[in-house]
Enzyme design. Structure first.
Site, PDB file in Angstrom:
ATOM      1  N   MET A 109      -9.278   7.966  -0.671  1.00  0.00           N
ATOM      2  CA  MET A 109      -9.679   8.452   0.489  1.00  0.00           C
ATOM      3  C   MET A 109     -10.925   9.515   0.706  1.00  0.00           C
ATOM      4  SD  MET A 109      -7.594   7.342   4.126  1.00  0.00           S
ATOM      5  CE  MET A 109      -6.609   5.648   3.826  1.00  0.00           C
TER       6      MET A 109
ATOM      7  N   MET B 259     -11.211  -6.491   5.260  1.00  0.00           N
ATOM      8  CA  MET B 259     -10.664  -5.425   6.068  1.00  0.00           C
ATOM      9  C   MET B 259      -9.998  -5.967   7.493  1.00  0.00           C
ATOM     10  SD  MET B 259      -9.977  -2.752   4.074  1.00  0.00           S
ATOM     11  CE  MET B 259      -9.164  -1.763   5.207  1.00  0.00           C
TER      12      MET B 259
ATOM     13  N   HIS C 266      -1.322  -1.550  -4.095  1.00  0.00           N
ATOM     14  CA  HIS C 266      -2.290  -1.106  -3.762  1.00  0.00           C
ATOM     15  C   HIS C 266      -2.569   0.545  -3.556  1.00  0.00           C
ATOM     16  CE1 HIS C 266      -5.872  -2.094  -0.886  1.00  0.00           C
ATOM     17  NE2 HIS C 266      -5.600  -1.320  -0.102  1.00  0.00           N
TER      18      HIS C 266
ATOM     19  N   SER D 222       1.061  -1.002   0.107  1.00  0.00           N
ATOM     20  CA  SER D 222       0.031   0.220   0.021  1.00  0.00           C
ATOM     21  C   SER D 222       0.970   0.930  -0.455  1.00  0.00           C
ATOM     22  CB  SER D 222      -0.735   0.140   1.505  1.00  0.00           C
ATOM     23  OG  SER D 222      -1.565   0.923   1.047  1.00  0.00           O
TER      24      SER D 222
ATOM     25  N   ASP E 127      -4.919   3.469  -1.969  1.00  0.00           N
ATOM     26  CA  ASP E 127      -6.237   3.619  -1.077  1.00  0.00           C
ATOM     27  C   ASP E 127      -6.274   5.467  -1.341  1.00  0.00           C
ATOM     28  OD1 ASP E 127      -5.988   1.173   0.987  1.00  0.00           O
ATOM     29  OD2 ASP E 127      -3.886   2.428   1.325  1.00  0.00           O
TER      30      ASP E 127
ATOM     31  N   MET F  27     -11.969   4.552  -1.119  1.00  0.00           N
ATOM     32  CA  MET F  27     -13.184   4.552   0.250  1.00  0.00           C
ATOM     33  C   MET F  27     -13.542   6.038  -0.063  1.00  0.00           C
ATOM     34  SD  MET F  27      -9.951   3.273   2.611  1.00  0.00           S
ATOM     35  CE  MET F  27      -8.696   3.243   1.628  1.00  0.00           C
TER      36      MET F  27
ATOM     37  N   GLY G 250      -3.175  -3.969   8.767  1.00  0.00           N
ATOM     38  CA  GLY G 250      -2.119  -4.717  10.140  1.00  0.00           C
ATOM     39  C   GLY G 250      -1.314  -5.685   9.545  1.00  0.00           C
TER      40      GLY G 250
ATOM     41  N   HIS H 140      -8.473   0.657  -4.100  1.00  0.00           N
ATOM     42  CA  HIS H 140      -9.399   0.783  -3.017  1.00  0.00           C
ATOM     43  C   HIS H 140     -10.415   1.886  -2.582  1.00  0.00           C
ATOM     44  CE1 HIS H 140      -9.774   0.011   1.610  1.00  0.00           C
ATOM     45  NE2 HIS H 140     -10.798  -0.184   1.152  1.00  0.00           N
TER      46      HIS H 140
ATOM     47  N   ASP I 152      -6.618  -6.405   4.122  1.00  0.00           N
ATOM     48  CA  ASP I 152      -5.974  -4.835   4.083  1.00  0.00           C
ATOM     49  C   ASP I 152      -6.335  -5.212   5.907  1.00  0.00           C
ATOM     50  OD1 ASP I 152      -4.647  -2.164   3.760  1.00  0.00           O
ATOM     51  OD2 ASP I 152      -6.819  -1.668   2.519  1.00  0.00           O
TER      52      ASP I 152
HETATM   53  C1  DX5 Z   1      -6.596   1.314   5.642  1.00  0.00           C
HETATM   54  C2  DX5 Z   1      -6.126   1.390   3.770  1.00  0.00           C
HETATM   55  C3  DX5 Z   1      -4.909   0.045   4.108  1.00  0.00           C
HETATM   56  C4  DX5 Z   1      -3.266   1.133   4.818  1.00  0.00           C
HETATM   57  C5  DX5 Z   1      -3.100  -0.703   5.467  1.00  0.00           C
HETATM   58  O1  DX5 Z   1      -7.515   2.033   5.595  1.00  0.00           O
HETATM   59  O2  DX5 Z   1      -7.041   0.887   4.027  1.00  0.00           O
HETATM   60  O3  DX5 Z   1      -4.990  -0.306   2.919  1.00  0.00           O
HETATM   61  O4  DX5 Z   1      -2.117   0.837   3.716  1.00  0.00           O
HETATM   62  O5  DX5 Z   1      -1.996  -0.083   6.787  1.00  0.00           O
HETATM   63  P1  DX5 Z   1      -0.896  -1.418   7.247  1.00  0.00           P
HETATM   64  O6  DX5 Z   1      -0.333  -2.068   6.402  1.00  0.00           O
HETATM   65  O7  DX5 Z   1       0.166  -0.160   7.212  1.00  0.00           O
HETATM   66  O8  DX5 Z   1      -1.788  -1.555   7.923  1.00  0.00           O
HETATM   67 ZN    ZN Z   2      -6.359  -0.311   1.507  1.00  0.00          ZN
END
Ligand code: DX5
Ligand code: ZN
Length: 214
Positions: free
Chosen positions: A34, A136, A30, A7, A32, A65, A176, A63, A174
């Site tokens: 937002m 998630m 990936h 990501s 993200d 959001m 942690g 992705h 996705d």
């Molecule tokens: C969170 C994102 C993830 C994020 C994951 O909303 O969708 O893709 O980047 O980050 P890590 O791998 O650090 O949890």
């Molecule tokens: Zn993501």
């Protein structure tokens, strides 16, 4: 084989091309997106996807959001996304169907995303249209959060449905994901692992990507 999708939320946005090249041994990139409305954070949008498209051949896993993604999916496809996933919580069932159809009509792979509080059943109406289901394992919005192990029954349920129906659908997780939690999600049926901080914080990034394959 397990696929890894680093990501870029964990990358240095002032050096994005450099940081994309650092993860080129991975399978997907990936991205993200937002909007500050569907999630309490704002990241990147269409012009950035377009610029990334110009500097990498990696498949872009976008992705979204964002609230009512049906409004934007066509433009994300045209900006260069290869896979576009939309949250089932972000609009009505009817509009989510429309979003998936628009993505597919653009010749791209479509998918749905489930927030931690959303049950596996919420993906069922869309499964036949999905090339990807994303579970998630943190609340969407931020990188660097703690992995939610209690999402594993949901992951198992979705793996069961995909296999029973013989669907050509990847199951992505996705949030942690690190060298310990990767083993848990793989054992519970995930086939694509998104990882932000654990990839970009590693001293040996290609080594870490390999390690996350389990
Ligand atoms: C969170 C994102 C993830 C994020 C994951 O909303 O969708 O893709 O980047 O980050 P890590 O791998 O650090 O949890
Ligand atoms: Zn993501």
């Amino acid at each position: 084989m397990i696929k890894i999708a680093p990501s870029i939320l964990a990358a240095d946005f002032a050096n994005l091309e450099r940081d994309i090249q650092k993860v080129r041994t991975a399978d997907y990139l990936h991205v993200d997106v937002m909007d500050g409305l569907f999630v309490p954070n704002i990241s990147i949008g269409l012009p950035v996807v377009q610029s990334i498209r110009a500097v990498t051949d990696m498949p872009l896993d976008v992705h979204l959001m964002i609230d009512r993604p049906v409004r934007y999916v066509e433009r994300f496809c045209q900006a260069g996304a290869d896979i576009v996933t939309v949250h089932v919580e972000a609009d009505s069932e009817e509009n989510t169907h429309s979003a998936l159809e628009i993505i597919r009509a653009q010749g791209k792979r479509a998918g749905v995303v489930l927030k931690p509080g959303t049950p596996a059943e919420a993906a069922l109406p869309f499964l036949e249209k999905c090339a990807m289901v994303l579970v998630m394992t943190v609340e969407p919005g931020f990188g660097g959060q703690k992995f939610m192990e209690d999402m594993m029954p949901k992951l198992q349920t979705l793996r069961g449905w995909i296999d029973e129906r013989g669907l050509d659908c990847e199951l992505e997780v996705d949030g942690g994901i690190d060298p310990v939690t990767c083993k848990t999600v793989i054992a519970n049926g995930a086939s694509v692992l998104v990882a932000g901080s654990s990839v970009y914080k590693a001293a040996d990034i290609p080594g870490r990507i390999q390690e996350l394959r389990g």
